[in-house]
Design an enzyme around this catalytic site. Structure first.
Site, PDB file in Angstrom:
ATOM      1  N   GLY A  46       0.828  -1.191   0.000  1.00  6.67           N
ATOM      2  CA  GLY A  46       0.000   0.000   0.000  1.00  6.67           C
ATOM      3  C   GLY A  46       0.863   1.242   0.000  1.00  6.67           C
ATOM      4  O   GLY A  46       2.008   1.218   0.464  1.00  6.67           O
ATOM      5  N   GLN A  51       2.971  10.024   1.015  1.00 10.63           N
ATOM      6  CA  GLN A  51       4.294   9.396   1.124  1.00 10.63           C
ATOM      7  C   GLN A  51       5.227   9.816  -0.007  1.00 10.63           C
ATOM      8  O   GLN A  51       6.428   9.570   0.072  1.00 10.63           O
ATOM      9  CB  GLN A  51       4.173   7.875   1.145  1.00 10.63           C
ATOM     10  CG  GLN A  51       3.587   7.347   2.442  1.00 10.63           C
ATOM     11  CD  GLN A  51       3.497   5.849   2.412  1.00 10.63           C
ATOM     12  OE1 GLN A  51       2.502   5.291   1.968  1.00 10.63           O
ATOM     13  NE2 GLN A  51       4.538   5.198   2.886  1.00 10.63           N
ATOM     14  N   CYS A  91       6.505  -0.042   7.043  1.00 11.44           N
ATOM     15  CA  CYS A  91       6.099   1.106   6.241  1.00 11.44           C
ATOM     16  C   CYS A  91       7.206   1.473   5.270  1.00 11.44           C
ATOM     17  O   CYS A  91       8.387   1.470   5.633  1.00 11.44           O
ATOM     18  CB  CYS A  91       5.808   2.281   7.177  1.00 11.44           C
ATOM     19  SG  CYS A  91       5.251   3.767   6.340  1.00 11.44           S
ATOM     20  N   LEU A  92       6.833   1.811   4.048  1.00 10.94           N
ATOM     21  CA  LEU A  92       7.808   2.246   3.046  1.00 10.94           C
ATOM     22  C   LEU A  92       8.521   3.524   3.478  1.00 10.94           C
ATOM     23  O   LEU A  92       9.643   3.773   3.055  1.00 10.94           O
ATOM     24  CB  LEU A  92       7.114   2.466   1.699  1.00 10.94           C
ATOM     25  CG  LEU A  92       6.484   1.225   1.056  1.00 10.94           C
ATOM     26  CD1 LEU A  92       5.668   1.625  -0.170  1.00 10.94           C
ATOM     27  CD2 LEU A  92       7.539   0.201   0.713  1.00 10.94           C
ATOM     28  N   HIS A 133      -3.751   1.980   8.123  1.00 10.57           N
ATOM     29  CA  HIS A 133      -2.380   2.471   7.981  1.00 10.57           C
ATOM     30  C   HIS A 133      -2.299   3.545   6.890  1.00 10.57           C
ATOM     31  O   HIS A 133      -1.725   4.612   7.097  1.00 10.57           O
ATOM     32  CB  HIS A 133      -1.467   1.277   7.638  1.00 10.57           C
ATOM     33  CG  HIS A 133      -0.026   1.625   7.466  1.00 10.57           C
ATOM     34  ND1 HIS A 133       0.926   1.288   8.397  1.00 10.57           N
ATOM     35  CD2 HIS A 133       0.633   2.258   6.467  1.00 10.57           C
ATOM     36  CE1 HIS A 133       2.116   1.708   7.975  1.00 10.57           C
ATOM     37  NE2 HIS A 133       1.958   2.291   6.797  1.00 10.57           N
ATOM     38  N   GLU A 134      -2.897   3.259   5.735  1.00  9.26           N
ATOM     39  CA  GLU A 134      -2.831   4.211   4.615  1.00  9.26           C
ATOM     40  C   GLU A 134      -3.698   5.449   4.873  1.00  9.26           C
ATOM     41  O   GLU A 134      -3.297   6.565   4.524  1.00  9.26           O
ATOM     42  CB  GLU A 134      -3.216   3.537   3.300  1.00  9.26           C
ATOM     43  CG  GLU A 134      -2.330   2.370   2.897  1.00  9.26           C
ATOM     44  CD  GLU A 134      -0.834   2.669   2.865  1.00  9.26           C
ATOM     45  OE1 GLU A 134      -0.438   3.838   2.665  1.00  9.26           O
ATOM     46  OE2 GLU A 134      -0.047   1.724   3.057  1.00  9.26           O
ATOM     47  N   HIS A 137      -1.784   7.790   6.948  1.00  8.75           N
ATOM     48  CA  HIS A 137      -0.845   8.602   6.154  1.00  8.75           C
ATOM     49  C   HIS A 137      -1.543   9.833   5.591  1.00  8.75           C
ATOM     50  O   HIS A 137      -0.987  10.935   5.619  1.00  8.75           O
ATOM     51  CB  HIS A 137      -0.253   7.790   4.997  1.00  8.75           C
ATOM     52  CG  HIS A 137       0.948   6.997   5.351  1.00  8.75           C
ATOM     53  ND1 HIS A 137       2.111   7.558   5.829  1.00  8.75           N
ATOM     54  CD2 HIS A 137       1.184   5.663   5.285  1.00  8.75           C
ATOM     55  CE1 HIS A 137       3.005   6.615   6.051  1.00  8.75           C
ATOM     56  NE2 HIS A 137       2.460   5.450   5.731  1.00  8.75           N
TER      57      HIS A 137
END
Length: 167
Positions: A46, A51, A91-92, A133-134, A137
């Site tokens: 995701g 991000q 997480c990225l 989570h997304e 963000h």
């Protein structure tokens, strides 16, 4: 289409709240870039627009094993949440750090798809965690914000070490 740079903590742009998309047509090229960016990571499931430094309220999730079924969420909203679920997240934007986080077990999310049509997802456990989570963000929250100050410092240290190894 392009692969965009993924921001890492402590970049302040990760703290910005996304803004609702009003012109679906105008963000189509950006959606393609966001999909390319997600797939370029080789491991991400995701990604949220924030991000990559964009303030569009857009996120992409792909849980398929073939990595070719992206689900686009435009202006997603968490409208129902039930129970509690603890899982390990990564997480990225926080490379090389994973930790346990408590989230809602079940959620209902409403959004617009790529064509601007409304849809909703009602799910539990893993997909529920990914959605939360997304959406976090898009609200300027990274998953370590749910952790103790000590664990946040450990995460930052790991990211700095990872960045130093890249040089």
């Amino acid at each position: 289409m392009a692969v965009l740079d993924i921001l890492t903590i402590p970049d302040e742009r990760l703290k910005r709240k996304a803004k609702r998309v009003v012109n679906i047509h105008a963000v189509q090229p950006f959606i393609d870039d966001l999909i390319d960016t997600l797939y370029s990571t080789g491991k991400g499931i995701g990604i949220a627009a924030t991000q990559v430094g964009s303030q569009h309220a857009i996120m992409i999730i792909d849980l398929s094993s073939t990595r070719d079924k992206p689900v686009i969420f435009i202006n997603p909203e968490l409208v129902e949440q039930i129970g509690e679920y603890e899982g390990i997240e990564g997480c990225l934007s926080i490379p090389n750090f994973r930790n346990r986080v408590i989230r809602y077990k079940q959620v209902k999310v409403t959004a617009l798809n790529r064509e601007g049509e409304p849809f909703e997802v009602e799910t539990d456990e893993f997909l529920s965690v990914v959605l939360q989570h997304e959406i976090d963000h898009l609200n300027g929250v990274v998953f370590i914000d749910h952790l103790s100050e000590l664990k946040q410092k450990i995460a930052l240290k790991k990211v700095k070490k990872w960045q130093a190894e890249l040089v």
